[in-house]
Design a protein around this motif. Structure first.
Motif, mmCIF file in Angstrom:
data_model
loop_
_atom_site.group_PDB
_atom_site.id
_atom_site.type_symbol
_atom_site.label_atom_id
_atom_site.label_comp_id
_atom_site.label_asym_id
_atom_site.label_seq_id
_atom_site.Cartn_x
_atom_site.Cartn_y
_atom_site.Cartn_z
ATOM 1 N N ALA B 82 -11.210 -23.973 13.093
ATOM 2 C CA ALA B 82 -10.720 -23.789 14.064
ATOM 3 C C ALA B 82 -11.903 -24.471 15.063
ATOM 4 N N ARG B 85 -15.643 -27.189 15.239
ATOM 5 C CA ARG B 85 -15.831 -28.430 15.370
ATOM 6 C C ARG B 85 -15.642 -28.615 17.311
ATOM 7 N N THR B 88 -12.948 -28.730 20.494
ATOM 8 C CA THR B 88 -11.630 -28.656 19.623
ATOM 9 C C THR B 88 -11.126 -27.192 21.088
ATOM 10 N N THR B 89 -9.793 -28.414 21.881
ATOM 11 C CA THR B 89 -8.881 -27.239 22.923
ATOM 12 C C THR B 89 -8.518 -25.969 21.847
ATOM 13 N N LEU B 91 -5.934 -25.125 22.419
ATOM 14 C CA LEU B 91 -3.896 -24.752 21.611
ATOM 15 C C LEU B 91 -4.131 -26.120 20.593
ATOM 16 N N SER B 92 -5.194 -26.349 20.367
ATOM 17 C CA SER B 92 -5.501 -27.494 19.092
ATOM 18 C C SER B 92 -6.456 -26.584 17.706
ATOM 19 N N VAL B 96 -4.161 -25.137 14.153
ATOM 20 C CA VAL B 96 -5.068 -25.111 13.243
ATOM 21 C C VAL B 96 -5.309 -23.921 12.419
#
Lengths: 325, 286
Positions: B82, B85, B88-89, B91-92, B96
């Motif tokens: 999650a 990376r 990564t926002t 919400l992304s 995940v």
């Protein structure tokens, strides 16, 4: 010119396929079209209004139950089919007024909650047939013409999808569509330039619900029965996977995403149906595929499959879909 | 009266289990800003592990601890996916974790099948002021109280806990003073996994657990966490206890089939009230 030719080719293939496919392939073709119909709405909702809805399956269910109940009570199927998206959009308006004040993960959980509540009610109420659901739904018919064959439902599905895509394209290209694009970037900025943010978000929510409702209506006539078990939470997640895979905020991306995922899962399912595989293999495989595709695409292709491919081909970076925020 | 007391104590135990799951949710959200959809999965994994380990003949205690540690590992892996990376926002990351939860379904069905499993807990029951209550319920309440006390000590008294709190309150400033916020985020996920695991271990003897139990767990936990706006553990604990008691009372007095609706409706109402009390401008996502 090339675009028009490509469009004609796609239309010709779409129209020719039901005539040549056998019944099991037609079933996939129909489910693919229905999934694409819902996914276009999800893509619009997530890509333009920036809202994650984990309850799209609920609107699909509302459409299916509405059409099924009406036609079981003697209303002509065509009226039932028209009522399906109307009922879905209507419920979206009612739920949306309080719900759309929420954002991000709050909205995601709230829409998930709405779906769980609705399905739990559908499983308990007498009018919806409880856990058994509604059975023996009459065939779809207009006047004396009855849609008896799977091919007829395939044409119905893809006509519905064409309608949904046309409506979406007109919405995106219109003045409100540009407002939506502004809204997706920054709600505060959009509001300060006079865009009625709340109302637009509500309309997109209702529109995406109407698409899901229409798909649900066709689904209930095609299968002939609806039950709470037909609309698990996974179905809503599946639409998000398809929309994200195809590329949020793109119409064709939604269709490509729905097609890619449906065919992939179907292919693996027939692989899993080989003798000697455990009976749980199909569900295990589809869970794994949905999950892995979703994770990998969100992490490595945030703009989705179609924009990534077309960007690779033409190096064009304009009209980029909205970031998955 | 004794029926009421029974429902109350049972409800508190159910609430404690919810509190553990939502405590994990709050820890992860405070440090990383991510709402972890896979939080219910940790409890399921731990519960299923316990039943397997006990089935293998491992003694009580050892099985439960091992299962909770497996859940912590699951939390760490979820965190790696999650937030591992860069860029990564939140919400992304949420999407995940949703994916991780679904992936866990596949793994769980392969390892444990799709039928509910149970595990033996503490046997027997005691009578408290005329109300009979199973010993396992008392164990749940006791362990939860101890866990929350330890958490308070951890966050208040240790450097690691303070570093985690620093990430939560101001990630930029935390980075400036040399705290690795990504590492802290992963630790938060592992801790969240551990808390979910403890809940799973405690609950499995009370109600059988299957791969899709996580939806009910995560929804209840989120409802409780919403009371504390996903950041305040004490209010979350109170919310969870309230929810547990309300659901058990509803079930006890004959509205059993509607407990999920009650919890979900309550959650939506609380969220809407909270949002309407906040000014519109501060709602822009960052």
């Amino acid at each position: 010119m090339i675009r028009a030719a490509a469009g004609l080719l796609v239309a010709a293939v779409t129209l020719a396929l039901p005539a040549v496919l056998d019944d099991s392939a037609l079933a996939v073709y129909i489910l693919l079209g229905l999934a694409a119909m819902v996914t276009v709405g999800v893509s619009l909702l997530m890509g333009y209004a920036g809202q994650v809805s984990l309850g799209q399956g609920a609107f699909y269910a509302i459409g299916a139950y509405t059409a099924a109940l009406l036609s079981l009570h003697g209303v002509p199927p065509l009226a039932g089919l028209v009522a399906a998206p109307v009922a879905a959009a209507g419920s979206a308006l009612v739920i949306g007024v309080p719900l759309l004040r929420l954002r991000g993960h709050h909205l995601a959980f709230a829409t998930l909650a709405v779906q769980l509540i609705l399905l739990s009610l559908a499983g308990q109420l007498e009018i919806t047939g409880g856990d058994i659901g509604l059975q023996a739904i009459p065939q779809f018919a207009i006047g004396s013409f009855e849609a008896g064959s799977a091919a007829a439902y395939a044409y119905m599905t893809w006509a519905g999808l064409a309608l949904v895509m046309l409506v979406t394209r007109n919405v995106i290209d219109s003045r409100p569509g540009r407002a939506l694009r502004a809204l997706a970037t920054s709600e505060t900025a959009a509001a300060s330039s006079g865009i009625p943010v709340g109302r637009y978000k509500l309309v997109v929510f209702a529109l995406s619900a109407a698409f899901a409702g229409l798909a649900g209506g066709i689904y209930c006539f095609y299968t002939g029965y609806v039950a709470p078990g037909s609309f698990p939470v996974l179905i809503s997640i599946q639409y998000i996977v398809m929309a994200v895979v195809g590329g949020l905020g793109t119409i064709w991306g939604a269709v490509v995403g729905a097609a890619a995922i449906t065919l992939l899962v179907q292919g693996l399912n027939s692989l899993a149906a080989v003798p000697g595989m455990p009976s749980s293999a199909p569900s295990v495989l589809s869970y794994a595929v949905y999950a892995l595709v979703l994770i990998l695409v969100v992490l490595f292709l945030p703009h989705g499959l179609l924009p990534a491919l077309s960007g690779r081909l033409s190096r064009k970076r304009d009209a980029s879909p909205v970031e998955t925020r | 009266m004794s029926a009421f007391l029974t429902y109350l104590l049972n409800g508190l135990a159910v609430g404690c289990a919810i509190a553990l799951v939502s405590g994990g949710l709050v820890v992860i959200h405070r440090v990383t800003g991510v709402v972890n959809f896979a939080q219910g999965t940790f409890a399921v994994v731990a519960g299923l592990c316990t039943s397997s380990l006990l089935g293998l003949g491992l003694p009580h205690g050892l099985s439960e601890v091992a299962a909770a540690l497996v859940a912590a590992l699951a939390g760490l892996l979820t965190g790696l996916a999650a937030i591992g990376r860069r860029g990564t926002t939140p919400l992304s990351s949420l999407i995940v974790t949703l994916g991780v939860g679904v992936l866990a379904y596949a793994v769980e069905i392969v390892l444990w099948g799709d039928q509910p499993r149970s595990a033996p807990g503490l046997a027997g029951s005691v009578t408290v002021a005329g109300a009979r209550i199973q010993t396992q319920y008392l164990l749940v309440i006791g362990v939860t109280a101890a866990t929350f006390a330890l958490l308070a000590l951890f966050f208040g008294r240790t450097y690691l806990g303070k570093a985690l709190t620093a990430c939560a309150s101001n990630p930029y400033a935390a980075r400036v003073v040399g705290i690795d916020t990504r590492l802290m985020g992963l630790m938060a996920f592992a801790l969240g996994g551990l808390l979910g695991g403890v809940a799973g271990v405690l609950v499995t003897p009370l109600r059988p657990i299957s791969f899709d139990t996580d939806v009910t767990l995560i929804v209840n936990a989120f409802a409780a966490a919403v009371f504390g706006a996903l950041t305040r553990p004490v209010i979350t604990l109170a919310g969870a206890l309230l929810l547990g008691v309300a659901e058990t009372m509803a079930a006890g007095y004959g509205y059993g089939s509607h407990q999920l609706e009650v919890a979900l409706g309550l959650m939506i109402v609380v969220m809407i009230v909270q949002v309407s009390r906040r000014p519109a401008v501060s709602q822009e996502p960052t």
